[in-house]
Design an enzyme around this catalytic site. Structure first.
Site, PDB file in Angstrom:
ATOM      1  N   GLY A   1     -16.926  15.119 -12.934  1.00 26.80           N
ATOM      2  CA  GLY A   1     -16.676  15.984 -11.801  1.00 26.80           C
ATOM      3  C   GLY A   1     -16.879  15.322 -10.453  1.00 26.80           C
TER       4      GLY A   1
ATOM      5  N   GLY B   1     -16.675  11.756  -9.922  1.00 25.18           N
ATOM      6  CA  GLY B   1     -16.216  10.387  -9.839  1.00 25.18           C
ATOM      7  C   GLY B   1     -15.888   9.778 -11.180  1.00 25.18           C
TER       8      GLY B   1
ATOM      9  N   GLY C   1     -14.397   6.363 -18.106  1.00 25.57           N
ATOM     10  CA  GLY C   1     -14.848   7.755 -18.066  1.00 25.57           C
ATOM     11  C   GLY C   1     -14.486   8.411 -16.761  1.00 25.57           C
ATOM     12  N   GLU C   2     -14.477   9.740 -16.788  1.00 27.79           N
ATOM     13  CA  GLU C   2     -14.163  10.514 -15.592  1.00 27.79           C
ATOM     14  C   GLU C   2     -15.007  11.777 -15.623  1.00 27.79           C
ATOM     15  OE1 GLU C   2     -12.528  11.421 -12.019  1.00 27.79           O
ATOM     16  OE2 GLU C   2     -11.897   9.683 -13.188  1.00 27.79           O
TER      17      GLU C   2
ATOM     18  N   ASP D   1     -30.967  18.325 -19.088  1.00 29.33           N
ATOM     19  CA  ASP D   1     -29.608  18.301 -19.642  1.00 29.33           C
ATOM     20  C   ASP D   1     -29.514  17.400 -20.873  1.00 29.33           C
ATOM     21  OD1 ASP D   1     -27.030  19.279 -19.652  1.00 29.33           O
ATOM     22  OD2 ASP D   1     -26.243  17.709 -18.352  1.00 29.33           O
TER      23      ASP D   1
ATOM     24  N   VAL E   1     -16.163   6.218 -14.001  1.00 29.23           N
ATOM     25  CA  VAL E   1     -17.042   5.181 -14.541  1.00 29.23           C
ATOM     26  C   VAL E   1     -16.174   4.010 -14.991  1.00 29.23           C
ATOM     27  CG1 VAL E   1     -18.849   4.630 -16.212  1.00 29.23           C
ATOM     28  CG2 VAL E   1     -18.650   6.958 -15.317  1.00 29.23           C
TER      29      VAL E   1
END
Length: 388
Positions: A50, A52, A47-48, A166, A54
């Site tokens: 805002g 960093g 994953g990417e 969120d 994962v």
């Protein structure tokens, strides 16, 4: 890795100071994290976001982990790292993603979570076809209950009463058995009853934010209830609550639900992929709950403990409020700021409509294989429409 003790550390980064912060979680060394992720091998990147990346990792015990790597150069990233660390380290529940530990070493800020084999609910429901899962109705209904139980714990059962801020399909992760767990506490806030519930920084995701919070910064746990209602509609329909390109201040799925309610055709919301393989009574409970949860007036929304009881059949679902405004998703676009008072006399600041979409401002745990880019492009289009 060390468990069963209080981790105490002192760390300074970009004028953020932590003096003797005590956290009831484990600690990792950077060497342990590098070993687990094969030195942050790109092949393990899942994953990417805002702030960093994962990575998937494996501990010597064979336990799989998801390592969230945040950049220490970003003040907002630091704040959300510390917020998430402080919030989730104090929480343990079957329907919250478990935090195994953290690593703060050099310029590295790392959080190690349990690895969730089936990624996010968003990807399973309406990601690109090759990433979607065949979720039957019993599984979807169980997911609805799981999210509700997690939120009921945050709002009412935990020692710390927390508003997540969120709740959305990308922040609901699915384990190997498709059990739902709430993730990403970077925007979470304590729900302190003695405060006026005014938020100076409105943050969340377009399409999931409660009207009173998006327009006035008025934050209570009922904002999460509203977001949960949107997620219920997405689970039922298999559709995302995306912006209407012709009416940019409205969202397709929610508007469609109200239109179908008005014509008595609510069952048309049901995902065609389900066919007729679902319990009609359960489906109506979920749809009506979604409408109650997205009521425009916060006090008309149920508590999450009531939602759990309704889904589990212990109490009869609440009646949907008869009167609603023409559109629950129309947002006040007036740029003036003025003070108001709500019905309880609390001060409300009416704010410009300015939100932080956490799919780009905070790192979703692992929107796998480019799904983050897919979501960011979609949400970018939504923001462009709403900013016109």
């Amino acid at each position: 890795m060390k468990f069963g003790h209080l981790l105490t550390f002192f760390y300074i980064c970009d004028s953020i100071e932590l003096h003797g912060l005590e956290l009831n979680i484990g600690s990792f060394t950077l060497r342990q994290i590098k070993t687990a992720t094969n030195n942050f091998d790109v092949a393990n990147k899942i994953g990417e976001g805002g702030f960093g990346s994962v990575y998937k990792g494996v501990l010597p015990s064979g336990t799989l982990i998801a390592v969230k790597q945040l950049s220490s150069k970003s003040k907002q990233g630091n704040r959300e790292f510390l917020n998430e660390l402080g919030m989730i380290s104090a929480l343990q529940h079957p329907h919250l993603v478990k935090l195994y530990g953290c690593c703060i070493e050099g310029n590295q800020l790392l959080l190690a979570y349990e690895y969730m084999e089936n990624n996010s609910l968003a990807r399973a429901l309406f990601g690109p076809k090759e990433w979607q899962l065949e979720l039957d109705w019993p599984t979807r209904y169980r997911i609805c209950i799981g999210i509700a139980r997690g939120l009921a714990f945050l709002h009412e059962e935990s020692r710390l009463k927390i508003v997540h801020r969120d709740i959305k399909a990308t922040n609901v992760l699915l384990d190997k058995d498709l059990n739902a767990k709430i993730s990403d506490f970077g925007l979470a806030r304590l729900n302190e009853e003695d405060k006026t519930h005014i938020s100076t920084r409105v943050a969340g995701t377009y399409g999931y934010m409660a009207p009173e919070y998006a327009m006035r910064g008025y934050l209570t746990d009922k904002a999460d209830v509203y977001s949960y209602g949107i997620v219920l509609l997405e689970i039922v329909s298999g559709m995302a609550n995306v912006a209407d390109r012709e009416n940019e201040n409205q969202f397709v799925l929610l508007e469609r639900a109200f239109a179908l309610k008005a014509t008595g055709n609510l069952m048309d919301l049901v995902d065609p992929k389900l066919g007729s393989e679902y319990d009609i009574q359960e489906m109506m409970v979920v749809i009506n709950l979604a409408l109650v949860c997205t009521a425009i007036t916060p006090t008309d929304r149920p508590t999450m403990s009531s939602v759990v009881s309704m889904l589990e059949g212990r109490i009869v679902p609440e009646v949907f409020p008869a009167e609603q405004s023409d559109s629950m998703t129309e947002m006040d676009r007036d740029k003036r700021v003025k003070e108001l008072e709500d019905q309880n006399g609390n001060r409300i600041v009416e704010m410009p409509f300015a939100c932080t979409d956490s799919s780009t401002s905070a790192v979703d745990l692992y929107p796998n294989d480019g799904f983050s880019e897919y979501l960011q492009k979609r949400d970018s289009d939504i923001r462009k429409l709403l900013s016109k």
